[in-house]
Motif scaffolding. Structure first.
Motif, PDB file in Angstrom:
ATOM      1  N   SER A   1    -132.991  87.773  39.836  1.00  0.00           N
ATOM      2  CA  SER A   1    -132.010  88.843  39.683  1.00  0.00           C
ATOM      3  C   SER A   1    -131.372  88.941  38.606  1.00  0.00           C
ATOM      4  O   SER A   1    -130.862  89.950  37.957  1.00  0.00           O
ATOM      5  N   GLN A   2    -131.451  87.688  37.820  1.00  0.00           N
ATOM      6  CA  GLN A   2    -131.079  87.719  36.181  1.00  0.00           C
ATOM      7  C   GLN A   2    -131.650  88.775  35.396  1.00  0.00           C
ATOM      8  O   GLN A   2    -130.959  89.602  34.544  1.00  0.00           O
ATOM      9  N   GLY A   3    -133.008  88.880  35.408  1.00  0.00           N
ATOM     10  CA  GLY A   3    -133.656  89.796  34.797  1.00  0.00           C
ATOM     11  C   GLY A   3    -133.303  91.394  35.157  1.00  0.00           C
ATOM     12  O   GLY A   3    -133.249  92.184  34.202  1.00  0.00           O
ATOM     13  N   ALA A   4    -133.307  91.504  36.397  1.00  0.00           N
ATOM     14  CA  ALA A   4    -132.840  92.880  36.895  1.00  0.00           C
ATOM     15  C   ALA A   4    -131.666  93.507  36.288  1.00  0.00           C
ATOM     16  O   ALA A   4    -131.359  94.371  36.089  1.00  0.00           O
ATOM     17  N   LYS A   5    -130.639  92.223  36.240  1.00  0.00           N
ATOM     18  CA  LYS A   5    -129.295  92.620  36.009  1.00  0.00           C
ATOM     19  C   LYS A   5    -129.266  93.001  34.400  1.00  0.00           C
ATOM     20  O   LYS A   5    -128.844  93.885  34.069  1.00  0.00           O
ATOM     21  N   LEU A   6    -130.014  91.985  33.861  1.00  0.00           N
ATOM     22  CA  LEU A   6    -130.088  92.380  32.239  1.00  0.00           C
ATOM     23  C   LEU A   6    -130.747  93.627  32.039  1.00  0.00           C
ATOM     24  O   LEU A   6    -130.331  94.299  30.980  1.00  0.00           O
ATOM     25  N   LEU A   7    -131.800  94.189  32.742  1.00  0.00           N
ATOM     26  CA  LEU A   7    -132.315  95.520  32.730  1.00  0.00           C
ATOM     27  C   LEU A   7    -131.047  96.334  32.672  1.00  0.00           C
ATOM     28  O   LEU A   7    -131.192  97.403  31.774  1.00  0.00           O
ATOM     29  N   LEU A   8    -130.227  96.316  33.498  1.00  0.00           N
ATOM     30  CA  LEU A   8    -129.224  97.117  33.781  1.00  0.00           C
ATOM     31  C   LEU A   8    -128.279  97.180  32.401  1.00  0.00           C
ATOM     32  O   LEU A   8    -127.857  98.241  31.765  1.00  0.00           O
ATOM     33  N   GLU A   9    -127.877  96.061  32.295  1.00  0.00           N
ATOM     34  CA  GLU A   9    -127.052  95.807  31.174  1.00  0.00           C
ATOM     35  C   GLU A   9    -127.508  96.344  29.766  1.00  0.00           C
ATOM     36  O   GLU A   9    -126.916  97.021  29.052  1.00  0.00           O
ATOM     37  N   VAL A  10    -128.733  95.968  29.394  1.00  0.00           N
ATOM     38  CA  VAL A  10    -129.304  96.383  28.149  1.00  0.00           C
ATOM     39  C   VAL A  10    -129.383  97.948  27.968  1.00  0.00           C
ATOM     40  O   VAL A  10    -129.183  98.599  27.104  1.00  0.00           O
ATOM     41  N   SER A  11    -129.574  98.667  29.340  1.00  0.00           N
ATOM     42  CA  SER A  11    -129.906 100.161  29.309  1.00  0.00           C
ATOM     43  C   SER A  11    -128.530 100.500  28.832  1.00  0.00           C
ATOM     44  O   SER A  11    -128.374 101.586  28.184  1.00  0.00           O
ATOM     45  N   GLU A  12    -127.434 100.061  29.437  1.00  0.00           N
ATOM     46  CA  GLU A  12    -126.053 100.463  28.984  1.00  0.00           C
ATOM     47  C   GLU A  12    -125.860 100.371  27.646  1.00  0.00           C
ATOM     48  O   GLU A  12    -125.196 100.921  26.836  1.00  0.00           O
ATOM     49  N   ARG A  13    -126.240  98.944  27.220  1.00  0.00           N
ATOM     50  CA  ARG A  13    -126.017  98.716  25.557  1.00  0.00           C
ATOM     51  C   ARG A  13    -126.615  99.817  24.605  1.00  0.00           C
ATOM     52  O   ARG A  13    -126.243 100.425  23.756  1.00  0.00           O
ATOM     53  N   VAL A  14    -127.925 100.162  25.176  1.00  0.00           N
ATOM     54  CA  VAL A  14    -128.602 101.118  24.206  1.00  0.00           C
ATOM     55  C   VAL A  14    -127.934 102.616  24.470  1.00  0.00           C
ATOM     56  O   VAL A  14    -127.616 103.464  23.354  1.00  0.00           O
ATOM     57  N   ARG A  15    -127.246 102.952  25.478  1.00  0.00           N
ATOM     58  CA  ARG A  15    -126.566 104.353  25.586  1.00  0.00           C
ATOM     59  C   ARG A  15    -125.388 104.023  24.975  1.00  0.00           C
ATOM     60  O   ARG A  15    -125.244 105.194  24.056  1.00  0.00           O
ATOM     61  N   THR A  16    -124.775 103.091  24.952  1.00  0.00           N
ATOM     62  CA  THR A  16    -123.375 103.052  24.099  1.00  0.00           C
ATOM     63  C   THR A  16    -123.699 103.239  22.558  1.00  0.00           C
ATOM     64  O   THR A  16    -122.916 103.895  21.980  1.00  0.00           O
ATOM     65  N   LEU A  17    -124.785 102.502  22.257  1.00  0.00           N
ATOM     66  CA  LEU A  17    -125.187 102.602  20.467  1.00  0.00           C
ATOM     67  C   LEU A  17    -125.765 104.073  20.165  1.00  0.00           C
ATOM     68  O   LEU A  17    -125.427 104.601  19.385  1.00  0.00           O
TER      69      LEU A  17
END
Ligand code: AKG
Ligand code: FE
Length: 716
Positions: free
Chosen positions: A507-523
């Motif tokens: 679930s770490q990886g799946a969570k990271l996927l969400l978190e990273v997509s949000e990081r990209v969106r912010t940038l």
């Protein structure tokens, strides 16, 4: 003994920055790192001391009675009977002589024999200091001395002012990989602290923390005003005179006494008027934050009103109205505050600091416009709040015409609220690697450092586990829809969350996927669309693998040239924004996870889909972001060996096209503890997560596989 070290005897008055700098560079070239550091630092110190002395002496001598202008001269020349003919001349010049004497004495006291004049530096060197060049040498010298913390700080300081400097970008990446360099090392040794106060204030406001934001906002405003003062003091220094001489060289600018005085005075005024813009320009940026002071006042009055400080809200909104008397929002707010306050408060007026600032600035503008009309000097008013009445009738028409003819002169090409840039540039070590110009396009950028190697590892593992889970359920990696020579696996955020829930992937990886997509969106929003929110509309993790034995003589692409939100017609170069294209996609992002494969570079082309205009090599943590339209046709070269994985995502301005799955996935991945809080008595069901592993250990495993951050011995 290396050259120039004699200049560094302790207790001696500061030496001229240019001599120190030249000696520092010589020592550097000779590989004498310690003396190079000492000399370069002393050059910076001396340059700063010069600025401080000039500011302090300017303030002190302006306040000295004998050196101040007689009050009678401060009135406009036509305001009633002045001193007798000839007397004003004597008064004025006597005051000027006395002021010069005061400044000279003060300079000698502060800086030693010769005063400020001895330390003055040429314009080339001044520019080099402004560009923070000494820090580039310093960082390398520190590095050689194995003082990594200082090296990283110097590198960061240089990089802040030179965000597209290629060499430094690479050096920064190396520092980041060094295990002994801590994140705190990347500090800025030069940026004036009001930027930090300003950014903090905005951030707190964004989090609805008006009470906490207020002291920071107030500090930012006061410190920006102080910075403006300091800049203005610099305008009286010999540098301005020198600039004047340089500019007039060859134009025979030899006037008589009064022409020369007037000419010099106009330059000083022009310089002073530039100070707000200078203060409002972040290091490394070309344009100031628009309307820097009024917008700070707006935030202040709103924040004060929010926490119920009505009288301070009044003072600030009245100050906004000094800049813009017709501002509707401010007038409305003023009425509201008045109504809330009840009885009128006669003592309540605009802020004194702002009132003084505006009065003084208007006085200068009047003189500059006068000189423009009558002496033919030029003046480009940096402010948009100047009342029309200040501009002479004869000039108004001409200025309006110029404005219409050349709108770009008046509207800087990137008038974006630059505050958001902080996030782009400094967010956990993200760097702007290539901007649109370097990529030969309009809206394109390459940013690096979005993921750590461990995070790339985690996401790659996720893709792998998901593919294996698919294989177990009889679903073999498909052939790519784009080419028969590659396999293609796509994993959406929802699928990842479901697999995690089922225990098939961590679930770490799946969570990271969400978190990273949000990081990209912010940038992406910060970089391309700061004034209009972007939403994620689709996110997936895509891996393309070369099929072994089928790579000979390949002529096709991994992904043919296309645009993301329109149907490209290479014959005409037109791009039709209609189905089957995903027309609501506004910005595209490709965040790469690895580079251990052959081929697979991303490239941009002209609308003919043939002429390549830019090419980007994928690597872990690299984001390519661009607008999704016909201005950005792109494709992927064949992947001829190995497996290429990337997070591909698209952003939209249209909230109705926001990705539903993202929210669902988020829900699915909620921590079991959180759920327990909601459904208190529920038993833990082991089937959900068969072998929960502490996150730290799982991360550790990934790190072991990816390898420790290399202990970099590379030559910087
Ligand atoms: O993976 C890439 O580099 C590009 C993919 C792409 O352009 C797309 O999926 O639209
Ligand atoms: Fe695409």
């Amino acid at each position: 003994e290396p050259p120039g070290l004699a200049r560094l005897s302790p207790g001696a008055p500061p030496q001229a920055p240019d001599l120190l700098y030249a000696d520092g560079l010589r020592a550097y070239a000779a590989g004498a790192w310690a003396p190079a550091v000492a000399l370069l630092r002393e050059a910076l110190r001396s340059q700063a001391a010069l600025g401080r002395a000039r500011r302090d002496c300017g303030a002190r001598c302006a306040a000295e009675p004998g050196a101040a202008l007689p009050a009678v001269l401060l009135d406009a020349p036509d305001s009633g009977p002045g001193p007798a003919q000839g007397a004003w001349e004597r008064l004025l010049l006597r005051a000027a002589l006395r002021r010069a004497e005061c400044l000279t004495q003060c300079g000698v006291q502060r800086l030693g024999p010769g005063g400020a004049a001895r330390l003055r530096v040429g314009s080339a060197l001044r520019d080099a200091f402004r560009r923070r060049e000494p820090y580039n040498y310093l960082q390398r010298a520190y590095y050689q001395l194995k003082k990594l913390d200082l090296a990283a700080a110097a590198a960061h300081t240089f990089f802040v002012a030179n965000p597209t400097h290629l060499q430094m970008r690479e050096d920064m990446a190396k520092y980041r990989r060094m295990s002994r360099v801590r994140p705190q090392s990347f500090r800025d040794l030069e940026t004036p602290p009001y930027w930090a106060a300003y950014d903090d204030g905005l951030e707190l406001l964004g989090r609805q923390e008006a009470g906490l934001a207020l002291p920071r906002l107030e500090e930012a405003l006061q410190e920006s005003l102080a910075q403006v003062e300091s800049c203005r003091a610099g305008c009286e220094g010999p540098e301005e005179q020198q600039r004047e001489e340089e500019e007039e060289e060859g134009t025979g600018g030899q006037g008589g006494l009064y022409e020369t005085i007037a000419g010099h005075w106009i330059r000083v005024l022009q310089c002073r008027q530039r100070c707000v813009g200078d203060t409002a320009t972040r290091p490394g940026r070309s344009f100031p934050v628009p309307d820097f002071l009024p917008s700070q006042l707006r935030r202040l009055h709103e924040a004060h009103a929010q926490v119920g400080n009505l009288s301070q809200a009044m003072e600030n909104v009245l100050s906004v109205l000094l800049f813009y008397p017709e501002d509707e929002a401010a007038k409305k707010a003023l009425n509201q505050y008045q109504a809330q306050l009840g009885e009128p408060r006669p003592g309540l007026g605009p802020r004194e600091d702002i009132r003084q600032f505006i009065l003084r600035s208007l006085g200068e503008k009047r003189q500059l416009y006068y000189a423009m009309e009558h002496l033919g000097t030029s003046f480009k008013d940096p402010d948009s709040w100047t009342p029309a009445a200040v501009i002479p009738e004869a000039l108004r028409e001409k200025l309006r015409e110029d404005q219409e003819k050349r709108p770009w002169d008046h509207e800087p090409p990137q008038p974006k609220p630059l505050t958001h840039w902080k996030d782009v540039l400094l967010l956990e070590g993200v760097t702007l690697t290539q901007d649109a110009r370097q990529l030969n396009g309009s809206e394109r950028a390459v940013l690096d450092g979005l993921l750590t190697p461990a995070e790339c590892g985690l996401l790659l593992q996720l893709a792998k586990d998901a593919a294996e889970a698919g294989a177990r359920s009889g679903y073999r990696g498909r052939r790519s829809p784009h080419t028969p020579h590659e396999r293609f696996e796509g994993l959406t955020v929802l699928k990842a969350a479901q697999l995690a829930r089922a225990g098939a992937v961590g679930s770490q990886g799946a969570k990271l996927l969400l978190e990273v997509s949000e990081r990209v969106r912010t940038l992406t929003q910060a970089y391309f669309s700061p004034e209009r929110p972007l939403h994620l509309s689709f996110t997936h993790l895509v891996c393309r693998s070369a099929i072994e034995g089928e790579q000979e003589q390949r002529m096709d692409l991994s992904h043919p040239v296309h645009a993301d939100n329109c149907v490209l017609d290479p014959d005409t170069g037109e791009c039709w924004r209609e189905p089957p294209a995903y027309t609501y996609r506004d910005y595209s992002g490709l965040l790469y996870l690895n580079d251990d494969f052959h081929g697979g570079d991303l490239f941009f082309t002209e609308p003919n889909a043939l002429t390549v205009t830019a090419q980007v090599r994928p690597r872990c943590g690299r984001l390519v972001a661009f607008s999704s339209g016909g201005e950005n046709p792109h494709g992927v070269w064949a992947v001829t060996r190995g497996r290429r994985c990337a997070l591909a995502l698209w952003h939209t301005w249209a909230p109705e096209h926001r990705e539903q799955e993202w929210t669902e996935a988020k829900e699915l991945l909620k921590e079991p503890e959180e759920e327990e809080e909601e459904e208190e008595e529920e038993e833990e069901t082991p089937s959900r997560d068969p072998s929960p592993e502490p996150p730290s250990r799982r991360l550790q495993r990934v790190q072991d596989r990816v390898g420790k951050p290399p202990r970099v011995r590379e030559e910087l």
